[in-house]
Design an enzyme around this catalytic site. Structure first.
Site, PDB file in Angstrom:
ATOM      1  N   ARG A 131     110.366  16.780  98.111  1.00 54.27           N
ATOM      2  CA  ARG A 131     110.873  15.703  98.972  1.00 54.27           C
ATOM      3  C   ARG A 131     112.396  15.590  98.857  1.00 54.27           C
ATOM      4  O   ARG A 131     113.046  14.982  99.705  1.00 54.27           O
ATOM      5  CB  ARG A 131     110.216  14.368  98.604  1.00 54.27           C
ATOM      6  CG  ARG A 131     108.727  14.302  98.907  1.00 54.27           C
ATOM      7  CD  ARG A 131     108.440  14.350 100.393  1.00 54.27           C
ATOM      8  NE  ARG A 131     109.122  13.306 101.135  1.00 54.27           N
ATOM      9  CZ  ARG A 131     108.695  12.042 101.239  1.00 54.27           C
ATOM     10  NH1 ARG A 131     107.562  11.699 100.672  1.00 54.27           N
ATOM     11  NH2 ARG A 131     109.389  11.142 101.916  1.00 54.27           N
ATOM     12  N   GLN A 145     108.419  28.759  95.903  1.00 58.06           N
ATOM     13  CA  GLN A 145     107.230  28.337  95.150  1.00 58.06           C
ATOM     14  C   GLN A 145     106.134  29.392  95.240  1.00 58.06           C
ATOM     15  O   GLN A 145     105.937  30.013  96.294  1.00 58.06           O
ATOM     16  CB  GLN A 145     106.705  27.006  95.716  1.00 58.06           C
ATOM     17  CG  GLN A 145     105.469  26.486  94.992  1.00 58.06           C
ATOM     18  CD  GLN A 145     105.185  25.024  95.256  1.00 58.06           C
ATOM     19  OE1 GLN A 145     105.705  24.452  96.222  1.00 58.06           O
ATOM     20  NE2 GLN A 145     104.375  24.406  94.435  1.00 58.06           N
ATOM     21  N   SER A 176     102.903  31.176  95.956  1.00 50.86           N
ATOM     22  CA  SER A 176     102.059  30.951  97.129  1.00 50.86           C
ATOM     23  C   SER A 176     100.581  30.940  96.753  1.00 50.86           C
ATOM     24  O   SER A 176     100.131  31.791  95.982  1.00 50.86           O
ATOM     25  CB  SER A 176     102.324  32.068  98.132  1.00 50.86           C
ATOM     26  OG  SER A 176     101.310  32.090  99.108  1.00 50.86           O
ATOM     27  N   ARG A 231      98.496  31.450  99.077  1.00 42.34           N
ATOM     28  CA  ARG A 231      97.935  32.401 100.057  1.00 42.34           C
ATOM     29  C   ARG A 231      97.946  33.796  99.459  1.00 42.34           C
ATOM     30  O   ARG A 231      96.988  34.553  99.592  1.00 42.34           O
ATOM     31  CB  ARG A 231      98.779  32.437 101.336  1.00 42.34           C
ATOM     32  CG  ARG A 231      98.708  31.180 102.158  1.00 42.34           C
ATOM     33  CD  ARG A 231      99.527  31.349 103.417  1.00 42.34           C
ATOM     34  NE  ARG A 231      98.851  32.175 104.411  1.00 42.34           N
ATOM     35  CZ  ARG A 231      99.489  32.829 105.380  1.00 42.34           C
ATOM     36  NH1 ARG A 231     100.801  32.772 105.490  1.00 42.34           N
ATOM     37  NH2 ARG A 231      98.816  33.540 106.248  1.00 42.34           N
ATOM     38  N   ALA A 266     125.361  19.756  92.089  1.00 45.90           N
ATOM     39  CA  ALA A 266     125.486  18.662  91.115  1.00 45.90           C
ATOM     40  C   ALA A 266     125.326  17.293  91.764  1.00 45.90           C
ATOM     41  O   ALA A 266     124.795  16.360  91.155  1.00 45.90           O
ATOM     42  CB  ALA A 266     126.834  18.758  90.397  1.00 45.90           C
ATOM     43  N   ASN A 313     121.539  12.544  92.290  1.00 46.27           N
ATOM     44  CA  ASN A 313     120.593  11.715  93.049  1.00 46.27           C
ATOM     45  C   ASN A 313     119.172  11.871  92.487  1.00 46.27           C
ATOM     46  O   ASN A 313     118.443  10.896  92.297  1.00 46.27           O
ATOM     47  CB  ASN A 313     120.652  12.135  94.525  1.00 46.27           C
ATOM     48  CG  ASN A 313     119.711  11.317  95.398  1.00 46.27           C
ATOM     49  OD1 ASN A 313     119.768  10.093  95.395  1.00 46.27           O
ATOM     50  ND2 ASN A 313     118.835  11.995  96.123  1.00 46.27           N
ATOM     51  N   ARG A 346     114.517  10.039  89.393  1.00 46.23           N
ATOM     52  CA  ARG A 346     113.361  10.569  88.658  1.00 46.23           C
ATOM     53  C   ARG A 346     113.437  10.404  87.148  1.00 46.23           C
ATOM     54  O   ARG A 346     112.437  10.648  86.464  1.00 46.23           O
ATOM     55  CB  ARG A 346     113.158  12.053  89.018  1.00 46.23           C
ATOM     56  CG  ARG A 346     113.011  12.325  90.511  1.00 46.23           C
ATOM     57  CD  ARG A 346     111.804  11.633  91.123  1.00 46.23           C
ATOM     58  NE  ARG A 346     111.647  11.976  92.536  1.00 46.23           N
ATOM     59  CZ  ARG A 346     110.605  11.614  93.274  1.00 46.23           C
ATOM     60  NH1 ARG A 346     109.647  10.878  92.761  1.00 46.23           N
ATOM     61  NH2 ARG A 346     110.545  11.950  94.548  1.00 46.23           N
TER      62      ARG A 346
HETATM   63  C1  FAD Z   1     109.683   5.855  92.208  1.00 43.54           C
HETATM   64  C2  FAD Z   1     109.537   6.596  93.511  1.00 43.54           C
HETATM   65  C3  FAD Z   1     108.483   6.311  94.340  1.00 43.54           C
HETATM   66  C4  FAD Z   1     108.348   6.972  95.570  1.00 43.54           C
HETATM   67  N1  FAD Z   1     107.284   6.675  96.367  1.00 43.54           N
HETATM   68  C5  FAD Z   1     107.146   7.280  97.561  1.00 43.54           C
HETATM   69  C6  FAD Z   1     106.034   6.973  98.425  1.00 43.54           C
HETATM   70  O1  FAD Z   1     105.198   6.152  98.102  1.00 43.54           O
HETATM   71  N2  FAD Z   1     105.955   7.618  99.617  1.00 43.54           N
HETATM   72  C7  FAD Z   1     106.898   8.542 100.012  1.00 43.54           C
HETATM   73  O2  FAD Z   1     106.775   9.081 101.117  1.00 43.54           O
HETATM   74  N3  FAD Z   1     107.929   8.866  99.217  1.00 43.54           N
HETATM   75  C8  FAD Z   1     108.075   8.268  98.007  1.00 43.54           C
HETATM   76  N4  FAD Z   1     109.127   8.605  97.199  1.00 43.54           N
HETATM   77  C9  FAD Z   1     110.045   9.676  97.622  1.00 43.54           C
HETATM   78  C10 FAD Z   1     111.372   9.129  98.139  1.00 43.54           C
HETATM   79  O3  FAD Z   1     111.165   8.290  99.260  1.00 43.54           O
HETATM   80  C11 FAD Z   1     112.335  10.269  98.537  1.00 43.54           C
HETATM   81  O4  FAD Z   1     111.735  11.040  99.549  1.00 43.54           O
HETATM   82  C12 FAD Z   1     112.634  11.193  97.376  1.00 43.54           C
HETATM   83  O5  FAD Z   1     112.943  10.449  96.216  1.00 43.54           O
HETATM   84  C13 FAD Z   1     113.840  12.089  97.743  1.00 43.54           C
HETATM   85  O6  FAD Z   1     115.009  11.308  97.676  1.00 43.54           O
HETATM   86  P1  FAD Z   1     116.221  11.495  98.668  1.00 43.54           P
HETATM   87  O7  FAD Z   1     115.823  11.357 100.090  1.00 43.54           O
HETATM   88  O8  FAD Z   1     117.301  10.555  98.173  1.00 43.54           O
HETATM   89  O9  FAD Z   1     116.676  13.001  98.330  1.00 43.54           O
HETATM   90  P2  FAD Z   1     117.235  14.121  99.315  1.00 43.54           P
HETATM   91  O10 FAD Z   1     116.255  14.457 100.339  1.00 43.54           O
HETATM   92  O11 FAD Z   1     117.688  15.230  98.406  1.00 43.54           O
HETATM   93  O12 FAD Z   1     118.450  13.440 100.031  1.00 43.54           O
HETATM   94  C14 FAD Z   1     119.632  13.143  99.285  1.00 43.54           C
HETATM   95  C15 FAD Z   1     120.419  12.067 100.035  1.00 43.54           C
HETATM   96  O13 FAD Z   1     120.888  12.633 101.266  1.00 43.54           O
HETATM   97  C16 FAD Z   1     120.831  11.640 102.282  1.00 43.54           C
HETATM   98  N5  FAD Z   1     119.909  12.094 103.320  1.00 43.54           N
HETATM   99  C17 FAD Z   1     119.073  13.168 103.261  1.00 43.54           C
HETATM  100  N6  FAD Z   1     118.394  13.300 104.412  1.00 43.54           N
HETATM  101  C18 FAD Z   1     118.776  12.286 105.205  1.00 43.54           C
HETATM  102  C19 FAD Z   1     118.417  11.873 106.510  1.00 43.54           C
HETATM  103  N7  FAD Z   1     117.498  12.500 107.235  1.00 43.54           N
HETATM  104  N8  FAD Z   1     119.021  10.801 107.031  1.00 43.54           N
HETATM  105  C20 FAD Z   1     119.964  10.114 106.331  1.00 43.54           C
HETATM  106  N9  FAD Z   1     120.329  10.430 105.057  1.00 43.54           N
HETATM  107  C21 FAD Z   1     119.750  11.513 104.517  1.00 43.54           C
HETATM  108  C22 FAD Z   1     120.363  10.332 101.608  1.00 43.54           C
HETATM  109  O14 FAD Z   1     121.499   9.623 101.184  1.00 43.54           O
HETATM  110  C23 FAD Z   1     119.602  10.843 100.396  1.00 43.54           C
HETATM  111  O15 FAD Z   1     119.543   9.898  99.332  1.00 43.54           O
HETATM  112  C24 FAD Z   1     109.290   7.965  95.969  1.00 43.54           C
HETATM  113  C25 FAD Z   1     110.356   8.251  95.100  1.00 43.54           C
HETATM  114  C26 FAD Z   1     110.490   7.594  93.893  1.00 43.54           C
HETATM  115  C27 FAD Z   1     111.648   7.945  92.986  1.00 43.54           C
END
Ligand code: FAD
Length: 233
Positions: free
Chosen positions: A83, A91, A93, A95, A161, A166, A171
């Site tokens: 995510r 990763q 596979s 498959r 970095a 982030n 995490r």
């Molecule tokens: C405790 C915890 C519980 C969680 N529970 C759930 C859950 O129940 N369901 C679920 O679906 N997910 C859940 N997540 C996942 C979470 O919502 C994020 O998808 C995940 O932590 C990745 O974080 P990120 O988007 O900051 O990271 P990255 O994808 O690496 O993005 C880094 C940063 O880039 C920016 N960015 C990236 N893409 C975009 C975009 N499209 N638009 C605008 N800004 C962007 C944002 O500032 C983001 O913080 C959980 C995460 C945690 C830590």
């Protein structure tokens, strides 16, 4: 068969703090590119790095990248890991690699409960047998549908970095799920060895910002967490 987490830092940008400082110098000085490293000591680089963080000018930290090899983790973990979009992944596979005799991860709450552990192991054994039988009549790509979230997987991840910061913020937090938290701690230890100045002040928000951002969901263990991440190596 049960398996354990194994994480290695395969490669990382050499002298990451100096490279980040050079990128920052390009922004703020008239230096030609041949002069970027001139008169720069590592101490000056570290100082500049601190100022960048204070100013919130974090994009120069994107030039430093870190590649990890990770195994002994569940598919439940990698589903969460991927995510994090600002990263590159490769990763194993399901498959191309058959799931026969798959290894699996046992969560601590199950491992510490004799009855639950025995049942869990039985379920895994049965699933492995069922997989083998099913795989005789269906291809790998469809047989994998009966493999569990506990199935072990291997993944290579590269993050810069800034993205790692982030990742660690989210995490390493006590609110994160135990397995990805364990992985994040191991990755942070490796980052701190490779780039102590860059990662020394990084961890969950309670440590890096000095306060918790989780509001009502806070674990309430700020002091303990700060001590842990101050000493993590
Ligand atoms: C405790 C915890 C519980 C969680 N529970 C759930 C859950 O129940 N369901 C679920 O679906 N997910 C859940 N997540 C996942 C979470 O919502 C994020 O998808 C995940 O932590 C990745 O974080 P990120 O988007 O900051 O990271 P990255 O994808 O690496 O993005 C880094 C940063 O880039 C920016 N960015 C990236 N893409 C975009 C975009 N499209 N638009 C605008 N800004 C962007 C944002 O500032 C983001 O913080 C959980 C995460 C945690 C830590």
């Amino acid at each position: 068969m049960e398996t354990k987490l194994n994480v290695k830092l395969l490669r990382s940008t050499s002298d990451p703090e100096d490279l980040i400082a050079a990128a920052a110098r390009l922004c703020y000085s008239k230096s030609d590119i041949d002069e970027l490293f001139e008169k720069m000591t590592h101490e000056k680089s570290v100082d500049l790095l601190k100022r960048l963080v204070e100013m919130g000018h974090e994009s120069p930290t994107e030039h430093a990248v870190f590649t990890f090899a990770i195994e002994g983790v569940s598919r439940a973990l990698t589903h969460q890991l991927v995510r994090h979009r600002i990263a590159s992944y490769s990763q194993q596979s399901q498959r191309y690699v058959k799931g026969s005799d798959f290894k699996y991860i046992i969560p601590p709450s199950i491992k510490n409960n004799k009855e639950a552990k025995e049942k869990f192991e039985k379920i895994m054994e049965n699933l492995a047998k069922e997989y083998d039988e099913f795989n005789k009549i269906a291809p790998n790509e469809d047989s994998r549908f009966i493999l569990p979230n506990a199935a072990e997987t291997k993944i290579i991840v590269t993050m810069n970095a800034r993205s790692l910061k982030n990742f660690f913020t989210r995490r390493c937090c006590n609110r994160a799920q135990w397995e990805i938290k364990q992985l994040a701690d191991e990755m942070l230890k490796l980052c701190r060895k490779a780039a102590p100045e860059l990662f020394g002040k990084i961890g969950p928000n309670c440590y890096s910002l000095g306060y918790c951002t989780e509001g009502k969901m806070s674990c309430g263990k700020g002091a303990e967490m700060k001590e842990k991440y101050k000493n993590l190596k």
